[in-house]
Scaffold this active site. Structure first.
Site, PDB file in Angstrom:
ATOM      1  N   THR A 229      92.767  42.642  24.557  1.00 16.76           N
ATOM      2  CA  THR A 229      91.736  42.412  25.574  1.00 16.76           C
ATOM      3  C   THR A 229      90.689  43.518  25.520  1.00 16.76           C
ATOM      4  OG1 THR A 229      91.362  41.789  27.875  1.00 16.76           O
ATOM      5  CG2 THR A 229      93.022  43.490  27.505  1.00 16.76           C
TER       6      THR A 229
ATOM      7  N   LYS B   6      88.437  43.642  21.472  1.00 19.57           N
ATOM      8  CA  LYS B   6      88.455  42.350  20.781  1.00 19.57           C
ATOM      9  C   LYS B   6      87.676  42.365  19.454  1.00 19.57           C
ATOM     10  CE  LYS B   6      89.241  39.440  24.818  1.00 19.57           C
ATOM     11  NZ  LYS B   6      88.892  38.211  25.534  1.00 19.57           N
TER      12      LYS B   6
ATOM     13  N   GLY C 134      74.314  33.470  30.464  1.00 25.48           N
ATOM     14  CA  GLY C 134      74.850  34.686  29.857  1.00 25.48           C
ATOM     15  C   GLY C 134      74.687  34.664  28.348  1.00 25.48           C
ATOM     16  N   ALA C 135      74.673  35.842  27.768  1.00 22.37           N
ATOM     17  CA  ALA C 135      74.565  35.951  26.301  1.00 22.37           C
ATOM     18  C   ALA C 135      75.386  37.143  25.823  1.00 22.37           C
ATOM     19  CB  ALA C 135      73.102  36.086  25.888  1.00 22.37           C
TER      20      ALA C 135
ATOM     21  N   GLY D 190      79.550  38.565  24.835  1.00 26.77           N
ATOM     22  CA  GLY D 190      80.542  38.183  23.833  1.00 26.77           C
ATOM     23  C   GLY D 190      81.110  36.795  24.069  1.00 26.77           C
TER      24      GLY D 190
ATOM     25  N   LEU E 119      83.576  30.949  34.086  1.00 24.15           N
ATOM     26  CA  LEU E 119      84.644  31.639  33.348  1.00 24.15           C
ATOM     27  C   LEU E 119      85.322  32.697  34.212  1.00 24.15           C
ATOM     28  CD1 LEU E 119      83.259  31.975  29.733  1.00 24.15           C
ATOM     29  CD2 LEU E 119      84.366  30.078  30.852  1.00 24.15           C
TER      30      LEU E 119
ATOM     31  N   GLY F  12      87.767  29.866  35.806  1.00 26.37           N
ATOM     32  CA  GLY F  12      88.280  30.176  34.465  1.00 26.37           C
ATOM     33  C   GLY F  12      89.786  30.382  34.368  1.00 26.37           C
TER      34      GLY F  12
HETATM   35  P1  NAP Z   1      79.575  40.878  28.297  1.00 24.25           P
HETATM   36  O1  NAP Z   1      79.604  40.779  26.822  1.00 24.25           O
HETATM   37  O2  NAP Z   1      79.575  42.220  28.930  1.00 24.25           O
HETATM   38  O3  NAP Z   1      78.277  40.052  28.816  1.00 24.25           O
HETATM   39  C1  NAP Z   1      77.939  40.072  30.164  1.00 24.25           C
HETATM   40  C2  NAP Z   1      76.845  39.048  30.436  1.00 24.25           C
HETATM   41  O4  NAP Z   1      76.592  39.039  31.837  1.00 24.25           O
HETATM   42  C3  NAP Z   1      75.509  39.327  29.756  1.00 24.25           C
HETATM   43  O5  NAP Z   1      74.885  38.127  29.430  1.00 24.25           O
HETATM   44  C4  NAP Z   1      74.731  40.066  30.869  1.00 24.25           C
HETATM   45  O6  NAP Z   1      73.327  39.948  30.755  1.00 24.25           O
HETATM   46  C5  NAP Z   1      75.201  39.285  32.065  1.00 24.25           C
HETATM   47  N1  NAP Z   1      75.037  40.033  33.303  1.00 24.25           N
HETATM   48  C6  NAP Z   1      75.784  41.092  33.722  1.00 24.25           C
HETATM   49  N2  NAP Z   1      75.328  41.517  34.907  1.00 24.25           N
HETATM   50  C7  NAP Z   1      74.283  40.728  35.239  1.00 24.25           C
HETATM   51  C8  NAP Z   1      73.410  40.668  36.357  1.00 24.25           C
HETATM   52  N3  NAP Z   1      73.535  41.511  37.396  1.00 24.25           N
HETATM   53  N4  NAP Z   1      72.457  39.720  36.393  1.00 24.25           N
HETATM   54  C9  NAP Z   1      72.326  38.861  35.357  1.00 24.25           C
HETATM   55  N5  NAP Z   1      73.128  38.841  34.267  1.00 24.25           N
HETATM   56  C10 NAP Z   1      74.094  39.783  34.219  1.00 24.25           C
HETATM   57  O7  NAP Z   1      80.822  40.103  28.973  1.00 24.25           O
HETATM   58  P2  NAP Z   1      81.772  38.992  28.319  1.00 24.25           P
HETATM   59  O8  NAP Z   1      82.891  39.663  27.601  1.00 24.25           O
HETATM   60  O9  NAP Z   1      80.916  38.009  27.595  1.00 24.25           O
HETATM   61  O10 NAP Z   1      82.432  38.320  29.622  1.00 24.25           O
HETATM   62  C11 NAP Z   1      81.676  37.454  30.467  1.00 24.25           C
HETATM   63  C12 NAP Z   1      82.544  36.851  31.559  1.00 24.25           C
HETATM   64  O11 NAP Z   1      83.572  36.013  31.021  1.00 24.25           O
HETATM   65  C13 NAP Z   1      83.279  37.887  32.408  1.00 24.25           C
HETATM   66  O12 NAP Z   1      83.061  37.561  33.745  1.00 24.25           O
HETATM   67  C14 NAP Z   1      84.743  37.705  32.066  1.00 24.25           C
HETATM   68  O13 NAP Z   1      85.593  37.943  33.165  1.00 24.25           O
HETATM   69  C15 NAP Z   1      84.794  36.226  31.700  1.00 24.25           C
HETATM   70  N6  NAP Z   1      85.954  35.907  30.817  1.00 24.25           N
HETATM   71  C16 NAP Z   1      86.873  34.994  31.258  1.00 24.25           C
HETATM   72  C17 NAP Z   1      87.986  34.667  30.469  1.00 24.25           C
HETATM   73  C18 NAP Z   1      89.003  33.682  30.957  1.00 24.25           C
HETATM   74  O14 NAP Z   1      90.077  33.541  30.343  1.00 24.25           O
HETATM   75  N7  NAP Z   1      88.711  32.935  31.991  1.00 24.25           N
HETATM   76  C19 NAP Z   1      88.152  35.259  29.214  1.00 24.25           C
HETATM   77  C20 NAP Z   1      87.193  36.199  28.786  1.00 24.25           C
HETATM   78  C21 NAP Z   1      86.100  36.510  29.620  1.00 24.25           C
HETATM   79  P3  NAP Z   1      72.463  40.995  29.834  1.00 24.25           P
HETATM   80  O15 NAP Z   1      72.700  40.572  28.415  1.00 24.25           O
HETATM   81  O16 NAP Z   1      71.076  40.819  30.289  1.00 24.25           O
HETATM   82  O17 NAP Z   1      73.033  42.351  30.136  1.00 24.25           O
END
Ligand code: NAP
Length: 287
Positions: free
Chosen positions: A66, A70, A130-131, A133, A226, A249
């Site tokens: 995690t 990753k 979102g954009a 990972g 998610l 999620g």
């Molecule tokens: P990440 O790579 O850190 O990306 C975060 C994203 O959120 C980016 O697009 C970022 O925009 C945006 N963001 C953060 N704060 C923001 C704000 N205040 N306003 C607007 N946009 C904002 O995170 P990730 O690893 O992709 O994870 C994303 C989500 O998926 C998390 O909530 C995580 O808990 C969830 N997830 C769920 C599972 C499941 O099994 N259900 C598994 C994995 C992850 P910028 O690019 O502009 O910064």
């Protein structure tokens, strides 16, 4: 009962203390009568290679990976599954000769979760919020389906553009386009499936949604967040207010775990067991 034949799997990450994966994996082992135990391992910065090598030396059958490892784990693997390579992230290590093979079960997990909740993708319009990972991985999964189009919405639009270019390359057609979050009112047409893949709305900031504008939610047919803590996110509440179906999620988390377990043990998990564990997860989250 743990005895001399018990196999061990674990989760490596930092932090790992909040995880509910032990509940998923240990219940799967119990239900499928496999002598296996699953434990979290907090791996400090700089210790990842040692953790992977140490896990192999200790005969661990497999590991989940995690945040924040990753991507970083990839150089320490003996082999990588093509989907994980394409996504660029590994969340499951399966023991092979001389080391571990990396898989990504997050995306097939999301797919299985969404299909079990009645989502279909062929011919559909999708908006991904979102954009990061996970948004990228969701895009890779969808680009392999016969979707009509994917709109990537992000605060930092340049990050969305990089992913869109990549998806168009995979799909061999202009399937993906981008929109800056501040221009969300310019989303064309309606009838979209929305996938919320930002961190916004996660506990403790439960009163936030990445898009607050109600007119956006009118353009959505149903949505998937998610985030699973809280169980009913603000994004989901805004969708439901417009009479739309919304899911969190938690099922994705369940199915990524089931797929990992199936890879480790070569056993197939029944829908009945999946439902049983899902209820346990909901109960635990509500405590
Ligand atoms: P990440 O790579 O850190 O990306 C975060 C994203 O959120 C980016 O697009 C970022 O925009 C945006 N963001 C953060 N704060 C923001 C704000 N205040 N306003 C607007 N946009 C904002 O995170 P990730 O690893 O992709 O994870 C994303 C989500 O998926 C998390 O909530 C995580 O808990 C969830 N997830 C769920 C599972 C499941 O099994 N259900 C598994 C994995 C992850 P910028 O690019 O502009 O910064």
């Amino acid at each position: 009962m743990i005895d001399g034949y018990t196999r061990t799997c674990g989760l490596i990450g930092n932090p790992v203390e909040h995880t509910i994966s032990p509940l998923i994996q240990n219940t799967l082992a119990e239900k499928s009568d496999f002598n296996l135990t699953y434990v979290p391992f907090h791996v400090n910065e700089g210790m990842l290679e040692d953790a992977v090598r140490g896990g192999f030396a200790l005969n661990l059958l497999g590991m989940n990976v995690t945040v924040p490892y990753k991507n970083d784990v990839i150089p320490f693997l003996k082999d990588i599954d093509p989907l994980a390579k394409k996504i660029g992230a590994v969340n499951t290590l399966v023991r092979v000769e001389n080391g571990y093979k990396g898989y990504n079960t997050d995306m097939p997990g999301l797919y299985r979760a969404m299909v079990s909740d009645g989502f279909e993708f062929d011919g559909k319009k999708i908006v991904i919020l979102g954009a990061g990972g996970v948004a990228r991985a969701v895009g890779v999964m969808l680009a392999e389906k016969d979707v009509e189009k994917i709109v990537l919405v992000n605060r930092t639009v340049e990050k969305a553009q990089i992913i869109a270019d990549e998806l168009n390359g995979y799909a061999g057609r202009e399937v993906a386009s981008v929109l800056a979050l501040k221009d969300i009112d310019k989303l064309e047409g309606d009838g979209y499936i929305a996938i919320q893949a930002t961190n916004v709305g996660m506990f403790p900031k439960v009163d936030e949604a990445v898009v607050e504008d109600e007119s956006f939610y009118k353009k959505i047919v149903k949505g998937y967040d998610l985030v699973y803590n809280p169980a009913n996110t603000k994004f989901m509440q805004l969708l439901k207010k417009q009479g739309k179906k919304a899911y969190n999620g938690l099922k994705m988390l369940l199915y990524q775990g089931i797929i990992a377990y199936e890879l480790w043990t070569e056993r197939k998990i029944s829908d009945e067991t999946a439902d049983y564990i899902y209820d346990l997860m909901v109960e635990t989250m509500n405590k």
